[in-house]
Design a protein around this motif. Structure first.
Motif, PDB file in Angstrom:
ATOM      1  N   SER A  19       8.623  59.517 -17.494  1.00 51.63           N
ATOM      2  CA  SER A  19       8.235  60.914 -17.327  1.00 51.63           C
ATOM      3  C   SER A  19       6.723  61.090 -17.374  1.00 51.63           C
ATOM      4  CB  SER A  19       8.898  61.754 -18.423  1.00 51.63           C
ATOM      5  OG  SER A  19       8.484  61.270 -19.680  1.00 51.63           O
ATOM      6  N   ALA A  20       5.966  60.004 -17.293  1.00 47.76           N
ATOM      7  CA  ALA A  20       4.508  60.117 -17.407  1.00 47.76           C
ATOM      8  C   ALA A  20       3.926  60.898 -16.230  1.00 47.76           C
ATOM      9  CB  ALA A  20       3.884  58.730 -17.472  1.00 47.76           C
ATOM     10  N   GLY A  21       4.545  60.811 -15.075  1.00 45.23           N
ATOM     11  CA  GLY A  21       4.110  61.582 -13.907  1.00 45.23           C
ATOM     12  C   GLY A  21       2.707  61.254 -13.452  1.00 45.23           C
ATOM     13  N   LEU A  22       2.322  60.009 -13.530  1.00 42.21           N
ATOM     14  CA  LEU A  22       0.956  59.625 -13.182  1.00 42.21           C
ATOM     15  C   LEU A  22       0.863  59.363 -11.686  1.00 42.21           C
ATOM     16  CD1 LEU A  22       0.187  57.152 -16.062  1.00 42.21           C
ATOM     17  CD2 LEU A  22      -0.722  59.442 -15.798  1.00 42.21           C
ATOM     18  N   ASN A  23      -0.297  59.668 -11.154  1.00 37.34           N
ATOM     19  CA  ASN A  23      -0.572  59.380  -9.750  1.00 37.34           C
ATOM     20  C   ASN A  23      -1.880  58.597  -9.734  1.00 37.34           C
ATOM     21  OD1 ASN A  23      -0.238  59.412  -7.049  1.00 37.34           O
ATOM     22  ND2 ASN A  23      -1.023  61.484  -6.745  1.00 37.34           N
ATOM     23  N   THR A  24      -1.741  57.328  -9.977  1.00 36.21           N
ATOM     24  CA  THR A  24      -2.922  56.480 -10.168  1.00 36.21           C
ATOM     25  C   THR A  24      -2.938  55.394  -9.115  1.00 36.21           C
ATOM     26  OG1 THR A  24      -2.818  56.906 -12.515  1.00 36.21           O
ATOM     27  CG2 THR A  24      -4.106  55.016 -11.843  1.00 36.21           C
ATOM     28  N   PHE A  25      -4.091  55.179  -8.536  1.00 38.65           N
ATOM     29  CA  PHE A  25      -4.211  54.171  -7.492  1.00 38.65           C
ATOM     30  C   PHE A  25      -4.864  52.909  -8.051  1.00 38.65           C
ATOM     31  CE2 PHE A  25      -4.542  58.319  -5.269  1.00 38.65           C
ATOM     32  CZ  PHE A  25      -3.291  58.268  -4.703  1.00 38.65           C
ATOM     33  N   ALA A  26      -4.843  51.884  -7.246  1.00 34.42           N
ATOM     34  CA  ALA A  26      -5.465  50.630  -7.640  1.00 34.42           C
ATOM     35  C   ALA A  26      -6.951  50.871  -7.930  1.00 34.42           C
ATOM     36  CB  ALA A  26      -5.311  49.605  -6.527  1.00 34.42           C
ATOM     37  N   ARG A  27      -7.486  50.109  -8.866  1.00 34.36           N
ATOM     38  CA  ARG A  27      -8.866  50.198  -9.320  1.00 34.36           C
ATOM     39  C   ARG A  27      -9.171  51.543  -9.992  1.00 34.36           C
ATOM     40  NH1 ARG A  27      -8.282  47.585  -4.894  1.00 34.36           N
ATOM     41  NH2 ARG A  27      -8.446  49.425  -3.609  1.00 34.36           N
ATOM     42  N   ASP A  37     -13.887  50.356 -31.674  1.00 33.00           N
ATOM     43  CA  ASP A  37     -13.258  49.927 -32.919  1.00 33.00           C
ATOM     44  C   ASP A  37     -12.407  48.675 -32.728  1.00 33.00           C
ATOM     45  OD1 ASP A  37     -11.343  51.070 -31.369  1.00 33.00           O
ATOM     46  OD2 ASP A  37     -10.629  52.506 -32.854  1.00 33.00           O
ATOM     47  N   GLY A  38     -12.528  48.021 -31.596  1.00 37.04           N
ATOM     48  CA  GLY A  38     -11.752  46.804 -31.344  1.00 37.04           C
ATOM     49  C   GLY A  38     -10.327  47.091 -30.925  1.00 37.04           C
ATOM     50  N   ASP A  39      -9.965  48.365 -30.847  1.00 40.91           N
ATOM     51  CA  ASP A  39      -8.623  48.752 -30.434  1.00 40.91           C
ATOM     52  C   ASP A  39      -8.715  49.209 -28.972  1.00 40.91           C
ATOM     53  OD1 ASP A  39      -5.988  49.354 -30.551  1.00 40.91           O
ATOM     54  OD2 ASP A  39      -6.215  51.187 -31.730  1.00 40.91           O
ATOM     55  N   PHE A  40      -8.336  48.321 -28.076  1.00 41.16           N
ATOM     56  CA  PHE A  40      -8.535  48.611 -26.660  1.00 41.16           C
ATOM     57  C   PHE A  40      -7.568  49.694 -26.174  1.00 41.16           C
ATOM     58  CE2 PHE A  40     -11.427  45.427 -24.706  1.00 41.16           C
ATOM     59  CZ  PHE A  40     -11.837  44.836 -25.883  1.00 41.16           C
ATOM     60  N   ARG A  41      -8.111  50.601 -25.371  1.00 45.81           N
ATOM     61  CA  ARG A  41      -7.305  51.703 -24.840  1.00 45.81           C
ATOM     62  C   ARG A  41      -7.162  51.539 -23.335  1.00 45.81           C
ATOM     63  NH1 ARG A  41      -8.781  55.550 -29.188  1.00 45.81           N
ATOM     64  NH2 ARG A  41      -9.201  54.031 -30.811  1.00 45.81           N
ATOM     65  N   LEU A  42      -6.153  52.230 -22.824  1.00 46.40           N
ATOM     66  CA  LEU A  42      -5.957  52.279 -21.381  1.00 46.40           C
ATOM     67  C   LEU A  42      -6.586  53.562 -20.861  1.00 46.40           C
ATOM     68  CD1 LEU A  42      -4.467  51.384 -18.718  1.00 46.40           C
ATOM     69  CD2 LEU A  42      -2.553  52.746 -19.525  1.00 46.40           C
ATOM     70  N   VAL A  43      -7.510  53.424 -19.925  1.00 52.22           N
ATOM     71  CA  VAL A  43      -8.153  54.591 -19.332  1.00 52.22           C
ATOM     72  C   VAL A  43      -7.729  54.637 -17.874  1.00 52.22           C
ATOM     73  CG1 VAL A  43     -10.344  55.761 -18.940  1.00 52.22           C
ATOM     74  CG2 VAL A  43     -10.117  54.181 -20.837  1.00 52.22           C
ATOM     75  N   LEU A  44      -7.310  55.790 -17.413  1.00 50.56           N
ATOM     76  CA  LEU A  44      -6.900  55.893 -16.016  1.00 50.56           C
ATOM     77  C   LEU A  44      -7.195  57.282 -15.480  1.00 50.56           C
ATOM     78  CD1 LEU A  44      -3.928  57.507 -16.075  1.00 50.56           C
ATOM     79  CD2 LEU A  44      -3.193  55.313 -16.892  1.00 50.56           C
ATOM     80  N   THR A  45      -7.233  57.382 -14.180  1.00 51.96           N
ATOM     81  CA  THR A  45      -7.400  58.687 -13.555  1.00 51.96           C
ATOM     82  C   THR A  45      -6.062  59.075 -12.955  1.00 51.96           C
ATOM     83  OG1 THR A  45      -8.081  57.682 -11.493  1.00 51.96           O
ATOM     84  CG2 THR A  45      -9.822  58.333 -12.994  1.00 51.96           C
ATOM     85  N   ASP A  46      -5.719  60.318 -13.176  1.00 51.54           N
ATOM     86  CA  ASP A  46      -4.471  60.858 -12.639  1.00 51.54           C
ATOM     87  C   ASP A  46      -4.879  61.771 -11.491  1.00 51.54           C
ATOM     88  OD1 ASP A  46      -1.931  61.628 -12.256  1.00 51.54           O
ATOM     89  OD2 ASP A  46      -1.718  62.734 -14.140  1.00 51.54           O
ATOM     90  N   VAL A  47      -4.660  61.308 -10.276  1.00 51.56           N
ATOM     91  CA  VAL A  47      -5.193  62.004  -9.098  1.00 51.56           C
ATOM     92  C   VAL A  47      -4.223  63.090  -8.661  1.00 51.56           C
ATOM     93  CG1 VAL A  47      -5.970  61.687  -6.728  1.00 51.56           C
ATOM     94  CG2 VAL A  47      -6.368  59.903  -8.397  1.00 51.56           C
ATOM     95  N   PRO A  75     -11.119  61.698  -8.008  1.00 46.88           N
ATOM     96  CA  PRO A  75     -11.805  60.438  -8.320  1.00 46.88           C
ATOM     97  C   PRO A  75     -11.431  59.329  -7.331  1.00 46.88           C
ATOM     98  CG  PRO A  75      -9.968  60.752  -9.792  1.00 46.88           C
ATOM     99  CD  PRO A  75      -9.997  61.942  -8.901  1.00 46.88           C
ATOM    100  N   SER A  76     -12.369  58.461  -7.078  1.00 44.66           N
ATOM    101  CA  SER A  76     -12.081  57.372  -6.150  1.00 44.66           C
ATOM    102  C   SER A  76     -12.009  56.037  -6.875  1.00 44.66           C
ATOM    103  CB  SER A  76     -13.146  57.301  -5.063  1.00 44.66           C
ATOM    104  OG  SER A  76     -14.381  56.949  -5.630  1.00 44.66           O
ATOM    105  N   ALA A 385       6.021  56.257  -8.416  1.00 44.77           N
ATOM    106  CA  ALA A 385       6.776  57.417  -8.901  1.00 44.77           C
ATOM    107  C   ALA A 385       6.203  57.961 -10.205  1.00 44.77           C
ATOM    108  CB  ALA A 385       8.230  57.021  -9.103  1.00 44.77           C
ATOM    109  N   GLY A 386       5.129  57.352 -10.709  1.00 47.02           N
ATOM    110  CA  GLY A 386       4.467  57.894 -11.873  1.00 47.02           C
ATOM    111  C   GLY A 386       4.891  57.287 -13.194  1.00 47.02           C
TER     112      GLY A 386
END
Lengths: 588, 189
Positions: A19-27, A37-47, A75-76, A385-386
């Motif tokens: 149900s995340a509903g993300l619309n994210t492209f490669a790169r 803090d050494g705790d790596f996060r996931l950063v993404l753009t939802d287009v 975002p590109s 599909a997100g």
């Protein structure tokens, strides 16, 4: 067998959110230590491409969404880089929106960099000046504008030309007095390490614009360090990858929308076209170490090229490729390539060999592999599909790479052959060959012709001369046995029919011996029918003629001819060397 | 065990020595847990990621514990299995706030339980659902369910929610472990 092999999959399914509903492209998805803090996060753009919705920049901590910011434009591309060495090390996140580069630090907007506008054509500038003049005939001036090539116009003029005529005066009056700017949107981005290969070393953002210009920026001051054209022809950089360091030597590999791959090196003001593909490029990765360029094409193929553009291998994939992702495995000191395939599977390639696969809910649109949270080997799959799906590579997975190496024999071809050192003899010979090549060649040819002649003669001879213990054409074989010590011998001849089907008949055996030396019991033996693959034995008594003194003569040969009745030529001829008469036996 | 030594053992003159293995993923708080069991004066103030392993000694109810505090980092997890043979108990520390890696914890636990040195022995396993103070921490019940602890039939196990920074929940857990080890060791002798 490794422990990892016992289980079905090498991947642990950590989390999946349909149900995340993300619309994210490669790169557009990266793993970064956003808070330092050494705790790596996931950063993404939802287009969001709809006009009434805004695209968003999202940050996931583990599997939970922790930050969600609105972006001003679509975002590109998305990158993260370290801009300083201050502790704690916090990387900057940069999002390309239109022709702006938005830089975030600690999840907060930090700086905005604008790509410098490119100069507009003098005719267009002139046109807009004339628009500002009173009593201007807009329609007349606009025909001048139409004479300029559409793609060389600024966005404002382009829009003007597409407007319906009744809106034109209002549009022009809105901008009178302002010279239009021609900006080019950023279409692709990557980072280039400044002076260290280290993972958290200072890196420069590398931007590629629609108009085909590459900018390398300083990560602290955001000034342009270097600017270059992608290629001598106008191309749009779709994917940019880098290798090396800005201060030392670097190589920027650019996959263009026009299906060419260009390379840009330190100091160059213009890139060089390396490969021109006939198929559409879907995605490209650069394998560190040997600097191979792996390209996925729309025709369901993976191609691998060297950094000089020579093709190393091509491998077909069974489904269209949607995205690629490099999977560095430090503990195995190798790099795999994750290939996202339409229909929902991710295949892992080691060179040209597929070594593993894992499933995703549907076609992946973005793949990213790296450290997430505390775990080093996480693959995040974002699907069309997100759905967002987190997979963790098992610690025990070794992909049987030691076995794979043996299979990948074609890589050996790149190695030079183990030639021995040039000996003195070889050098002298090559010197002679260089001095009088014509004579050497002629003498070689002469010898060769002679050899052939000798061979031909021998062949003709063996065909015409039918002597020998066997006759291949007639398929008969003769063997002889001499019994006795002398002066009386028994000669046993065996005639064998080697043909498995035909019997032989009408044969006779003729003995030929010097009457002064040997006396034979029979001189002609008529051979009865010999059925196929059977043999016939015949016995002849031989008596040596002793001289008057009782001294044996020197031994001689008895010749045997196998003849066909009423034919002059023997079918087979043999000579039997008789042993000398043993005088000791005679004395006893 | 001779009569005298048994007598001495009950009097607490001679302490029985037992080895426990402290395992868990990196950053789950193993060293912090072990640090809390030590005497006040021996404790360290700053805990750094363990490299390889470290050996710590502490006492609980006349039982002298030698704790093998293993590093939880991926590249050191291969070391764990070398200490399975000589251990009398296992302390498995789980970071209850790390939902993402719960599958990794389960994978490592399954590998541990299937190991030939472990699978046929009745070793008590104590789980610490550590970092219970974190706001997105899972409860000990959820962790027990997530790890499938109910399927462990042949070994005594116990899960305790803990906060290794304050020491909350640790004592309860280690008392259970002491009791279990005492039973096993005494039954053997």
């Amino acid at each position: 067998m490794s422990r990892g092999e016992l289980n079905i999959s090498r991947w642990l399914e950590a989390h999946s959110d349909r149900s995340a509903g993300l619309n994210t492209f490669a790169r557009n998805a990266i793993l970064a230590d956003v808070c330092g803090d050494g705790d790596f996060r996931l950063v993404l753009t939802d287009v969001r491409l709809e006009a009434d919705k805004r695209s968003r920049l999202k940050v996931y901590k583990g599997t939970l969404l922790t930050s969600d910011q609105v972006l001003p434009d679509i975002p590109s591309s998305l990158i993260s880089f370290y801009s300083d060495e201050l502790e704690p090390r916090v990387p900057s996140i940069a999002v390309a929106c239109g022709s702006d580069l938005l830089i975030y630090k600690n999840n907060k907007p930090f700086y905005k960099f604008c790509v410098p506008p490119s100069p507009i054509t003098p005719l267009e500038e002139e046109t807009w000046k004339r628009f500002g003049e009173p009593n201007c005939d807009f329609a007349q001036v606009m025909t001048d504008l139409k004479s300029v090539r559409f793609n060389q116009l600024s966005a404002r003029s382009q829009e003007l030309l597409t407007l319906p005529p009744e809106q034109v005066p209002e549009y022009i009056t809105r901008f009178t007095g302002l010279t239009p700017l021609k900006t080019s949107p950023i279409v692709s981005m990557t980072t280039l390490n400044r002076f260290s290969e280290d993972k958290s070393a200072i890196a420069c953002p590398v931007l590629g614009t629609e108009s085909g210009i590459i900018y390398i920026l300083d990560s602290q001051t955001f000034t342009i360090l270097h600017q270059a054209d992608v290629c001598n022809v106008r191309t749009t950089p779709a994917i940019i990858k880098t290798a090396g360091m800005f201060d030392v030597e670097y190589r920027i590999v650019i996959a263009c929308r026009e299906n060419s791959i260009c390379v840009l090196r330190r100091g160059w003001l213009e890139g060089k076209s390396l490969i021109q593909m006939t198929e559409d490029i879907v995605d490209m990765v650069l394998v560190p170490g040997d600097n191979f360029i792996v390209v996925a094409t729309a025709s369901k193929f993976l191609h691998c090229y060297t950094k000089r553009g020579q093709r190393v291998w091509s491998a077909p994939v069974f489904s269209p490729v949607t995205c690629l992702c490099l999977v560095p495995l430090k503990h195995l000191s190798t790099h795999l390539i994750a290939v996202g395939l339409k229909g929902g599977s991710v295949h892992l390639y080691h060179g040209r060999q597929p070594v593993d696969y894992t499933n995703s809910p549907d076609s992946p649109s973005a793949l990213v592999f790296g450290q997430l949270g505390q775990e080093e080997h996480v693959m995040v799959v974002i699907t069309m599909a997100g759905t967002i799906n987190f997979k963790i590579l098992k610690r025990t997975a070794d992909f049987n790479l030691s076995n794979q190496d043996k299979l990948a024999a074609p890589t050996l071809q790149t190695k030079p052959l183990p030639l021995p050192k040039r000996s003195k003899l070889f050098i002298e010979q090559s010197m002679r060959e260089r001095q009088n090549p014509i004579e050497m060649h002629q003498s070689f040819q002469e010898d060769l012709v002679r050899l052939r002649l000798t061979a031909a003669r021998a062949l003709v001879h063996s065909l015409t001369d039918q002597s020998g213990a066997g006759n291949a054409q007639e398929e008969i074989k003769l063997s002889a046995q001499v019994l006795g010590l002398g002066p009386k011998f028994t000669l046993i001849l065996t005639l064998e029919n080697m043909n498995a089907e035909k019997p032989i008949y009408n044969f006779l055996v003729v003995f030929h011996a010097k009457p002064s030396v040997y006396k034979l019991s029979t001189y002609v033996v008529f051979v009865p029918l010999i059925p196929p693959s059977l043999s016939y034995k015949m016995e002849t008594k031989v008596t040596e003629v002793l001289t008057n003194e009782g001294v044996p003569q020197p031994p001689q040969a008895i010749r045997v001819f196998v003849m066909r009745k009423e034919q002059a030529n023997p079918v087979l001829a043999a000579s039997i060397n008789m042993p000398p008469t043993d005088m000791t036996g005679l004395l006893l | 065990m001779g009569l005298f030594s048994k007598f001495a053992f009950f009097l607490g003159v001679r302490k029985k020595e037992v080895n426990v293995l402290v395992v868990g993923l990196n950053n789950s708080g193993k060293s912090t847990v072990v640090n809390h069991f030590k005497n006040e004066e021996e404790r360290v103030t700053e805990i750094v990621p363990t490299v390889g392993f470290s050996v710590e000694k502490f006492q609980n109810q006349n039982l002298a514990f030698t704790a093998f505090d293993m590093s939880g980092h991926g590249r050191y997890r291969d070391l764990w299995e070398h200490y399975y043979k000589d251990c009398h108990g296992i302390i498995f520390v789980v970071d209850s706030s790390d939902r993402l890696r719960l599958v990794v914890v389960k994978e490592e636990l399954d590998l541990l339980l299937q190991h030939p040195d472990i699978c046929n022995r009745k070793i008590p396993v104590l789980f610490f659902a550590n970092k219970m103070d974190c706001k997105d921490a899972l409860s000990s019940v959820k962790i027990a369910a997530g790890l499938g602890l109910d399927k462990i039939m042949d070994k005594p196990w116990h899960i305790a929610a803990s906060n290794a920074l304050t020491g909350e929940g640790l004592q309860e857990g280690v008392e259970w472990l002491t009791q279990q080890i005492r039973d096993v060791v005494l039954n053997k002798s």
